[in-house]
Structures are given as C-alpha cells and as structure tokens.
Design a protein around this motif. Structure first.
Motif, PDB file in Angstrom:
ATOM      1  N   GLN A  43       0.826  -1.206   0.000  1.00 14.93           N
ATOM      2  CA  GLN A  43       0.000   0.000   0.000  1.00 14.93           C
ATOM      3  C   GLN A  43       0.865   1.264   0.000  1.00 14.93           C
ATOM      4  O   GLN A  43       0.546   2.236  -0.686  1.00 14.93           O
ATOM      5  N   VAL A  44       1.953   1.243   0.769  1.00 12.49           N
ATOM      6  CA  VAL A  44       2.859   2.400   0.795  1.00 12.49           C
ATOM      7  C   VAL A  44       3.441   2.611  -0.593  1.00 12.49           C
ATOM      8  O   VAL A  44       3.429   3.724  -1.124  1.00 12.49           O
ATOM      9  N   TYR A  45       3.926   1.550  -1.200  1.00 16.57           N
ATOM     10  CA  TYR A  45       4.544   1.647  -2.522  1.00 16.57           C
ATOM     11  C   TYR A  45       3.540   2.166  -3.546  1.00 16.57           C
ATOM     12  O   TYR A  45       3.868   3.025  -4.368  1.00 16.57           O
ATOM     13  N   GLY A 100       7.178  -2.531  -2.919  1.00 15.87           N
ATOM     14  CA  GLY A 100       7.005  -2.866  -1.515  1.00 15.87           C
ATOM     15  C   GLY A 100       8.248  -2.701  -0.667  1.00 15.87           C
ATOM     16  O   GLY A 100       8.204  -2.913   0.540  1.00 15.87           O
ATOM     17  N   LYS A 101       9.364  -2.303  -1.277  1.00 12.34           N
ATOM     18  CA  LYS A 101      10.617  -2.182  -0.539  1.00 12.34           C
ATOM     19  C   LYS A 101      11.304  -0.829  -0.704  1.00 12.34           C
ATOM     20  O   LYS A 101      11.771  -0.245   0.266  1.00 12.34           O
ATOM     21  N   ASP A 122      15.119   8.966  -1.626  1.00 15.14           N
ATOM     22  CA  ASP A 122      15.050   7.524  -1.414  1.00 15.14           C
ATOM     23  C   ASP A 122      13.952   7.198  -0.403  1.00 15.14           C
ATOM     24  O   ASP A 122      13.982   7.684   0.734  1.00 15.14           O
ATOM     25  N   PHE A 123      12.964   6.416  -0.827  1.00 15.08           N
ATOM     26  CA  PHE A 123      11.920   5.924   0.064  1.00 15.08           C
ATOM     27  C   PHE A 123      12.204   4.456   0.329  1.00 15.08           C
ATOM     28  O   PHE A 123      12.268   3.662  -0.610  1.00 15.08           O
ATOM     29  N   THR A 124      12.384   4.086   1.585  1.00 11.96           N
ATOM     30  CA  THR A 124      12.521   2.678   1.937  1.00 11.96           C
ATOM     31  C   THR A 124      11.301   2.276   2.743  1.00 11.96           C
ATOM     32  O   THR A 124      10.769   3.066   3.534  1.00 11.96           O
ATOM     33  N   ILE A 125      10.868   1.056   2.532  1.00 12.71           N
ATOM     34  CA  ILE A 125       9.666   0.537   3.178  1.00 12.71           C
ATOM     35  C   ILE A 125      10.031  -0.793   3.824  1.00 12.71           C
ATOM     36  O   ILE A 125      10.563  -1.685   3.153  1.00 12.71           O
ATOM     37  N   GLU A 126       9.755  -0.905   5.116  1.00 10.43           N
ATOM     38  CA  GLU A 126      10.033  -2.153   5.834  1.00 10.43           C
ATOM     39  C   GLU A 126       8.767  -2.636   6.506  1.00 10.43           C
ATOM     40  O   GLU A 126       8.081  -1.867   7.191  1.00 10.43           O
ATOM     41  N   ALA A 127       8.452  -3.913   6.326  1.00  7.73           N
ATOM     42  CA  ALA A 127       7.302  -4.511   6.990  1.00  7.73           C
ATOM     43  C   ALA A 127       7.567  -4.563   8.492  1.00  7.73           C
ATOM     44  O   ALA A 127       8.693  -4.841   8.912  1.00  7.73           O
ATOM     45  N   ARG A 128       6.558  -4.252   9.279  1.00  6.78           N
ATOM     46  CA  ARG A 128       6.657  -4.362  10.740  1.00  6.78           C
ATOM     47  C   ARG A 128       6.089  -5.705  11.163  1.00  6.78           C
ATOM     48  O   ARG A 128       5.132  -6.206  10.570  1.00  6.78           O
ATOM     49  N   SER A 129       6.672  -6.302  12.178  1.00  7.94           N
ATOM     50  CA  SER A 129       6.259  -7.639  12.606  1.00  7.94           C
ATOM     51  C   SER A 129       4.800  -7.694  13.053  1.00  7.94           C
ATOM     52  O   SER A 129       4.135  -8.696  12.858  1.00  7.94           O
ATOM     53  N   GLY A 130       4.271  -6.628  13.616  1.00  7.65           N
ATOM     54  CA  GLY A 130       2.876  -6.610  14.062  1.00  7.65           C
ATOM     55  C   GLY A 130       1.916  -6.145  12.994  1.00  7.65           C
ATOM     56  O   GLY A 130       0.739  -5.916  13.262  1.00  7.65           O
ATOM     57  N   GLY A 131       2.386  -5.992  11.769  1.00  6.15           N
ATOM     58  CA  GLY A 131       1.560  -5.479  10.676  1.00  6.15           C
ATOM     59  C   GLY A 131       1.926  -4.044  10.369  1.00  6.15           C
ATOM     60  O   GLY A 131       2.568  -3.359  11.163  1.00  6.15           O
TER      61      GLY A 131
END
Length: 174
Positions: A43-45, A100-101, A122-131
């Motif tokens: 969604q962020v991407y 997504g990254k 530079d936009f970086t996106i990291e998944a969080r463990s809790g969603g």
C-alpha cells in the motif's frame, strides 16, 4: 507529546519516528524522515506512485498536485504538467524501483533544480512484525550551488517534512 503519540496510535494514524537534518555543509545536506504506518508495504509503494494524492500542491510549479504523475518504474518521470502554459516540469527520474521495498529518484527539487546539484530522494519501506510498515524518506543533496547548500538545507527540509507528513496522512486514510 506522549498524549499526542498515543492518540495518533489509537486513531490508527501514523506516528513519526524521526525527522531531522542529518548533516549539512556548504556543499550538501541529508534530510531524513521516518514513520510507522498501518499501511502494508504494498500500500505504501502504491501510494508513492500517486503523488497527486499526497504531494502538497503549493510546493509545485502549477500549484495543483493533481498535475503530478509518477510511475514507480526505473527510468520513469516524476513529472508535472503546467496546464496554463502547456509546459511541463521533470522533478525527478526513478532510478530504483523495488515494489514494496524501495523507490529511489534522482532530481533537484524546488530551488535546487536551477543549481548544479544532484538530489537523491530515497523511500525505503520495511514490513513491521505486528503489521503495517515503516517508511523512511532520505533526501541527499550535493554539488555546486551559487548559494551555500547549508543555507538551503533548512527550507528544503521543511518542505520535505511537509510532503512526508502529507504522505503519512494519506496512508492513514482507508
């Protein structure tokens, strides 16, 4: 401040983890902004590819974010049409697209466009463990400018901060 952070979390709004000018000199600067959001990395991407939905229009040449486009694909243009004159502006060019990254663009934004500088957004996106995810924007600028870049760093960082806040607000809307 703690109440504001807890209220933002309770409402499902993103929380700003950090926002700062990391480094400044007469020949360059680094601006970094990071926030947690309930939005997934995908969604962020996807939102990054819709600047008309989140870019602050007053910081565009046309004054209207609806005139901005960005295809998140290497070689694509972060561009703006100028309906009044029939012209256009290239704000940046995508140099790294990893869905997504990461989305990375090169270009001098705003007043930097008329100088001999290179800006890497530079936009970086990291998944969080809790969603959700953590999104970080880093803008690195360096090169020759007729004015010391240390003088332009704070105003440019202020605009970048506004854009990032607008992005995180847009990500909070279901």
């Amino acid at each position: 401040m703690k109440r504001l952070i807890f209220a933002a979390i309770a409402l499902g709004m993103p929380g700003v983890a950090s926002a700062e000018l990391v480094a400044t000199s007469d020949s360059g600067f680094v601006s970094r902004h990071s926030a947690d959001t309930q939005a997934s990395p995908a969604q962020v991407y996807a939102m990054l590819g819709k600047p008309a939905s989140w870019w602050v229009g007053e910081h565009s040449y046309s004054g209207n974010a609806a005139n901005l486009t960005l295809e998140p694909k290497a070689g694509a243009c972060f561009c703006e049409t100028l309906p009044a004159s029939g012209g256009s502006v290239e704000h940046g060019r995508v140099i790294h697209a990893d869905p997504g990254k990461r989305l990375r663009l090169t270009g001098g934004l705003g007043p930097l466009q008329r100088e001999a500088v290179v800006g890497t957004l530079d936009f970086t996106i990291e998944a969080r463990s809790g969603g959700g995810s953590t999104v970080t924007l880093t803008y690195v600028v360096g090169g020759y400018s007729r004015n010391a870049l240390s003088v332009l760093a704070k105003p440019v960082d202020t605009v970048i901060s506004q854009q990032f806040a607008s992005l995180t607000r847009a990500l909070a809307v279901p």
